[in-house]
Design a protein around this motif. Structure first.
Motif, PDB file in Angstrom:
ATOM      1  N   GLY A 225      14.261  10.989  71.158  1.00 31.58           N
ATOM      2  CA  GLY A 225      13.753  11.434  72.678  1.00 31.58           C
ATOM      3  C   GLY A 225      14.598  12.295  72.902  1.00 31.58           C
ATOM      4  O   GLY A 225      15.780  12.453  72.181  1.00 31.58           O
ATOM      5  N   PRO A 226      14.348  12.841  73.938  1.00 30.48           N
ATOM      6  CA  PRO A 226      15.459  14.322  74.112  1.00 30.48           C
ATOM      7  C   PRO A 226      16.665  13.123  74.137  1.00 30.48           C
ATOM      8  O   PRO A 226      17.571  12.387  75.075  1.00 30.48           O
ATOM      9  CB  PRO A 226      15.179  14.728  75.219  1.00 30.48           C
ATOM     10  N   LEU A 227      18.254  14.456  74.225  1.00 30.07           N
ATOM     11  CA  LEU A 227      19.439  13.561  74.460  1.00 30.07           C
ATOM     12  C   LEU A 227      19.725  14.014  75.534  1.00 30.07           C
ATOM     13  O   LEU A 227      18.965  14.361  76.688  1.00 30.07           O
ATOM     14  CB  LEU A 227      20.390  15.130  73.749  1.00 30.07           C
TER      15      LEU A 227
ATOM     16  N   ALA B  13      24.100  15.645  74.697  1.00 28.12           N
ATOM     17  CA  ALA B  13      24.370  17.123  74.428  1.00 28.12           C
ATOM     18  C   ALA B  13      25.579  18.064  74.345  1.00 28.12           C
ATOM     19  O   ALA B  13      25.384  18.758  73.552  1.00 28.12           O
ATOM     20  CB  ALA B  13      23.235  17.637  75.837  1.00 28.12           C
ATOM     21  N   VAL B  14      26.082  18.072  75.028  1.00 29.59           N
ATOM     22  CA  VAL B  14      27.510  18.693  75.300  1.00 29.59           C
ATOM     23  C   VAL B  14      27.903  17.991  74.274  1.00 29.59           C
ATOM     24  O   VAL B  14      29.259  18.912  73.366  1.00 29.59           O
ATOM     25  CB  VAL B  14      28.119  17.434  76.716  1.00 29.59           C
ATOM     26  N   GLU B  15      28.267  17.276  73.368  1.00 34.11           N
ATOM     27  CA  GLU B  15      29.082  16.640  72.506  1.00 34.11           C
ATOM     28  C   GLU B  15      28.021  17.889  71.659  1.00 34.11           C
ATOM     29  O   GLU B  15      29.073  18.247  70.258  1.00 34.11           O
ATOM     30  CB  GLU B  15      28.606  15.121  71.463  1.00 34.11           C
ATOM     31  N   VAL B  16      27.030  18.180  71.293  1.00 31.67           N
ATOM     32  CA  VAL B  16      26.657  18.488  69.910  1.00 31.67           C
ATOM     33  C   VAL B  16      26.601  20.613  70.588  1.00 31.67           C
ATOM     34  O   VAL B  16      26.616  20.632  70.039  1.00 31.67           O
ATOM     35  CB  VAL B  16      24.803  18.933  70.560  1.00 31.67           C
ATOM     36  N   LEU B  17      26.044  20.887  71.292  1.00 31.84           N
ATOM     37  CA  LEU B  17      27.285  21.977  72.155  1.00 31.84           C
ATOM     38  C   LEU B  17      28.217  22.575  71.913  1.00 31.84           C
ATOM     39  O   LEU B  17      29.398  23.485  71.149  1.00 31.84           O
ATOM     40  CB  LEU B  17      26.895  22.003  73.548  1.00 31.84           C
ATOM     41  N   TYR B  18      29.140  21.031  72.364  1.00 33.22           N
ATOM     42  CA  TYR B  18      30.400  21.990  71.620  1.00 33.22           C
ATOM     43  C   TYR B  18      30.695  21.852  70.039  1.00 33.22           C
ATOM     44  O   TYR B  18      31.546  22.637  69.183  1.00 33.22           O
ATOM     45  CB  TYR B  18      31.362  20.879  72.155  1.00 33.22           C
ATOM     46  N   GLY B  19      30.326  20.872  69.298  1.00 29.95           N
ATOM     47  CA  GLY B  19      30.425  20.888  67.734  1.00 29.95           C
ATOM     48  C   GLY B  19      30.116  21.881  67.358  1.00 29.95           C
ATOM     49  O   GLY B  19      30.435  22.749  66.645  1.00 29.95           O
ATOM     50  N   VAL B  20      28.528  22.444  68.179  1.00 30.52           N
ATOM     51  CA  VAL B  20      28.101  23.569  67.233  1.00 30.52           C
ATOM     52  C   VAL B  20      28.915  24.904  67.266  1.00 30.52           C
ATOM     53  O   VAL B  20      29.446  25.968  66.619  1.00 30.52           O
ATOM     54  CB  VAL B  20      26.494  23.820  67.713  1.00 30.52           C
ATOM     55  N   ALA B  21      29.236  25.435  68.547  1.00 34.32           N
ATOM     56  CA  ALA B  21      29.794  25.872  69.543  1.00 34.32           C
ATOM     57  C   ALA B  21      31.271  26.237  68.268  1.00 34.32           C
ATOM     58  O   ALA B  21      31.643  27.475  67.834  1.00 34.32           O
ATOM     59  CB  ALA B  21      30.401  26.064  70.934  1.00 34.32           C
ATOM     60  N   SER B  22      32.004  24.871  68.160  1.00 36.43           N
ATOM     61  CA  SER B  22      33.654  24.381  67.533  1.00 36.43           C
ATOM     62  C   SER B  22      32.491  25.695  66.367  1.00 36.43           C
ATOM     63  O   SER B  22      33.915  26.862  65.202  1.00 36.43           O
ATOM     64  CB  SER B  22      33.979  23.521  67.109  1.00 36.43           C
ATOM     65  N   ALA B  23      31.997  25.045  64.968  1.00 32.51           N
ATOM     66  CA  ALA B  23      31.698  26.143  63.863  1.00 32.51           C
ATOM     67  C   ALA B  23      31.366  27.126  64.162  1.00 32.51           C
ATOM     68  O   ALA B  23      31.720  27.998  63.244  1.00 32.51           O
ATOM     69  CB  ALA B  23      30.239  25.365  63.339  1.00 32.51           C
ATOM     70  N   LEU B  24      30.460  27.827  65.246  1.00 33.26           N
ATOM     71  CA  LEU B  24      30.014  28.727  65.225  1.00 33.26           C
ATOM     72  C   LEU B  24      31.986  29.784  65.108  1.00 33.26           C
ATOM     73  O   LEU B  24      31.324  31.132  64.806  1.00 33.26           O
ATOM     74  CB  LEU B  24      28.996  29.217  66.092  1.00 33.26           C
ATOM     75  N   ASP B  25      32.454  29.519  66.228  1.00 37.45           N
ATOM     76  CA  ASP B  25      33.847  30.398  66.082  1.00 37.45           C
ATOM     77  C   ASP B  25      34.125  30.263  64.455  1.00 37.45           C
ATOM     78  O   ASP B  25      35.264  31.634  64.782  1.00 37.45           O
ATOM     79  CB  ASP B  25      34.236  29.373  67.228  1.00 37.45           C
ATOM     80  N   ALA B  26      34.358  29.076  64.708  1.00 41.03           N
ATOM     81  CA  ALA B  26      35.173  29.353  62.607  1.00 41.03           C
ATOM     82  C   ALA B  26      34.434  29.910  62.057  1.00 41.03           C
ATOM     83  O   ALA B  26      35.290  30.619  60.795  1.00 41.03           O
ATOM     84  CB  ALA B  26      35.027  27.857  62.039  1.00 41.03           C
ATOM     85  N   ALA B  27      32.955  30.356  61.943  1.00 38.05           N
ATOM     86  CA  ALA B  27      32.744  30.846  61.778  1.00 38.05           C
ATOM     87  C   ALA B  27      32.951  32.385  61.478  1.00 38.05           C
ATOM     88  O   ALA B  27      32.477  33.575  60.544  1.00 38.05           O
ATOM     89  CB  ALA B  27      30.590  30.525  61.176  1.00 38.05           C
TER      90      ALA B  27
END
Length: 528
Positions: A135-137, A142-156
């Motif tokens: 079910g929903p986070l 959600a903050v952990e996911v947001l931070y992790g994906v944002a970090s990946a996109l920043d590196a890209a």
């Protein structure tokens, strides 16, 4: 091939390209399994999944003795120059990236006309699977996911790469708890101008998954990293509510919704008040139709999440205890909303401060939600703001002892500033009120005594302190102490009534008449 047709064991490794694979009959995509065979230096162990371009296998690197995931371009596509170009481009893009939040590419090669990519094998599940099973986070997840994906996109983005297919299926949550972004199969390197149709709109559709694509992407316009941020916003909305912001059976109708429609409020769809205001505001900003109104980079989003908190030696960011900069996050995420809220708070302050009156509280009076994710919103170390006033706003939002104590800690009343003294006094009164609410009368009494004994504290604030002392004594079931507090209150009230009528007028505004009656300061109806 639709997303639902993928092998559910590991769709996180499958390259799904809407508008390409979906148009090909499933039967024509069937290929002989490579399980048990050798591909270059790899022994193929099992099949994990299938996407629009590649079959995905678990394999053993015989030379380095490690398990890997192998993406193999399907034979019928390996004869098409454009698909080979795009497949190689994925490898070129992802191989440039070495980041803990990005699935690592080990090798790109060709063996007997089979084009393959060997990459990190993740033990875990993708976010689509997680959502379906759990079910929903919750907001903290959600903050952990947001931070992790944002970090990946920043590196890209630092390598000039736009992912162009951010969605739950392409984000892994490993068993170790790491967030990993996979499938740069649609990634575009800014310097790429190879002329292949791999970047072109085919049959009126664009590459990507329509459910998560940005307005500019579905319109076939050029995209940049801000498009990934829109897709991230769609994904976060989906993960928090259990459904995407826009749904339609027809891809064109879905595209129309992304370009023209406004999603329902996240908290209303979720059906509870658990998601903090600043997180809702950040996701709303990510979902802006105009790229210029979103965060302008993943780095800017990370600045909001970390409060520019970076390790100066390693140059790595640290996720601030949950958005320790709640006020700043709100300011960055939605400036207009912050200003509106601040104007409302100012208006309330004129009538309700010092917020320590018996039975009163700014949170209840203003309707501001008190977030329940304590770890996220109430870190032990309170961030210092630029002014005593902003520190007071921070304390209002937190409404915990650490927040109220931080006002005088960071802006000491002993420095001779009348402004600091005023805010410190108000914060002390509010702290005492909070202690009373928490059934900690001894702590409330000690806090109030400090205010009463401090000659520098304005006497109108001491008047409120004595009113609160009455409530403290009543909570302690000490009638003698309550009577003494009432007597001190009456003496000070009478003195101010004679010598400082403005202070009494202020007190009358902040202290309800019924409370003044119960304190013996005003006659009751039966006495009139």
């Amino acid at each position: 091939m639709s997303e639902a047709d993928q092998n559910d064991q590991a769709p996180e490794l499958a390259d799904t390209a809407a508008g390409t694979a979906d148009q090909t009959p499933t039967s024509s995509l069937s290929t002989a399994s490579l399980v048990g065979s050798r591909l270059a230096g790899y022994l193929i162990l099992s099949r994990l999944g299938r996407g629009g371009m590649a079959d995905v296998y678990a394999a053993r690197d015989m030379q380095l003795d490690r398990d890997v995931a192998i993406k193999v371009l399907r034979p019928e596509l390996s004869r098409d120059r454009d698909y080979i170009t795009r497949f190689r481009r994925e490898a070129k893009a992802a191989a440039k990236l070495n980041h803990p939040n990005i699935v690592q590419i080990y090798e790109v090669g060709e063996d007997s006309a089979r084009y393959y990519i060997a990459q990190e094998l993740i033990s875990g599940q993708n976010l689509r699977q997680w959502l379906e099973r759990n079910g929903p986070l919750d907001p903290e997840q959600a903050v952990e996911v947001l931070y992790g994906v944002a970090s990946a996109l920043d590196a890209a983005a630092s390598e000039g790469i736009t992912h162009r297919d951010i969605k739950p299926e392409n984000v892994m949550w490993s068993k170790s708890g790491a967030i990993k972004v996979a499938d740069f199969g649609l990634a575009r390197v800014q310097s790429d101008n190879d002329g292949s149709r791999a970047d072109l709109t085919q049959a009126g559709l664009t590459l990507g998954t329509p459910r998560y694509m940005s307005p500019e992407q579905v319109q076939g316009r050029s995209v940049d990293p801000r498009s990934d941020l829109y897709s991230l916003g769609v994904m976060m909305y989906h993960l928090l509510t259990g459904r995407p912001p826009f749904e339609a059976e027809d891809p064109l109708a879905l595209a129309f919704a992304h370009v023209n429609e406004t999603p329902q409020p996240l908290d209303r769809v979720r059906g509870d008040k658990d998601v903090p205001e600043w997180l809702i505001a950040i996701i709303a900003k990510l979902l802006r139709k105009d790229p210029a109104e979103r965060f302008q980079s993943a780095g800017e989003l990370l600045d909001a999440l970390t409060g520019d908190d970076a390790d100066q030696r390693s140059k790595t960011r640290r996720l601030a205890g949950a958005a320790s900069a709640t006020a700043r996050l709100q300011r960055v995420a939605d400036e207009q909303q912050r200003l509106k809220t601040k104007r409302q708070l100012r208006a309330l302050m004129l009538t309700l401060l010092p917020l320590a009156c018996v039975g009163l509280g700014i949170a209840a009076a203003s309707g501001i939600r008190q977030p329940t994710v304590a770890k996220m919103l109430r870190p032990d170390v309170v961030p210092q703001q630029e002014t005593a006033e902003e520190q007071f706003w921070e304390a209002i939002v937190r409404n915990d002892p650490a927040g109220w104590k931080a006002v005088s800690l960071y802006f000491p009343p002993t420095d001779g500033s009348a402004v600091n003294q005023s805010y410190a006094s108000k914060a002390g009164l509010q702290l005492a009120r909070l202690y009373l609410k928490q059934n900690r009368p001894a702590d409330a009494e000690a806090t109030l005594n400090e205010l009463i004994d401090d000659a520098a504290v304005d006497r109108k604030y001491r008047l409120v302190a004595w009113a609160l002392q009455v409530s403290v004594a009543q909570a302690m079931e000490d009638p003698e102490k309550a009577a003494e507090a009432k007597r001190k209150l009456s003496v000070l009230y009478a003195d101010l009534e004679s010598n400082n009528p403005d202070a009494i007028a202020w007190f009358d505004r902040v202290m309800p008449g019924t409370e003044q009656v119960s304190l013996g300061l005003k006659p009751g109806a039966e006495e009139k």
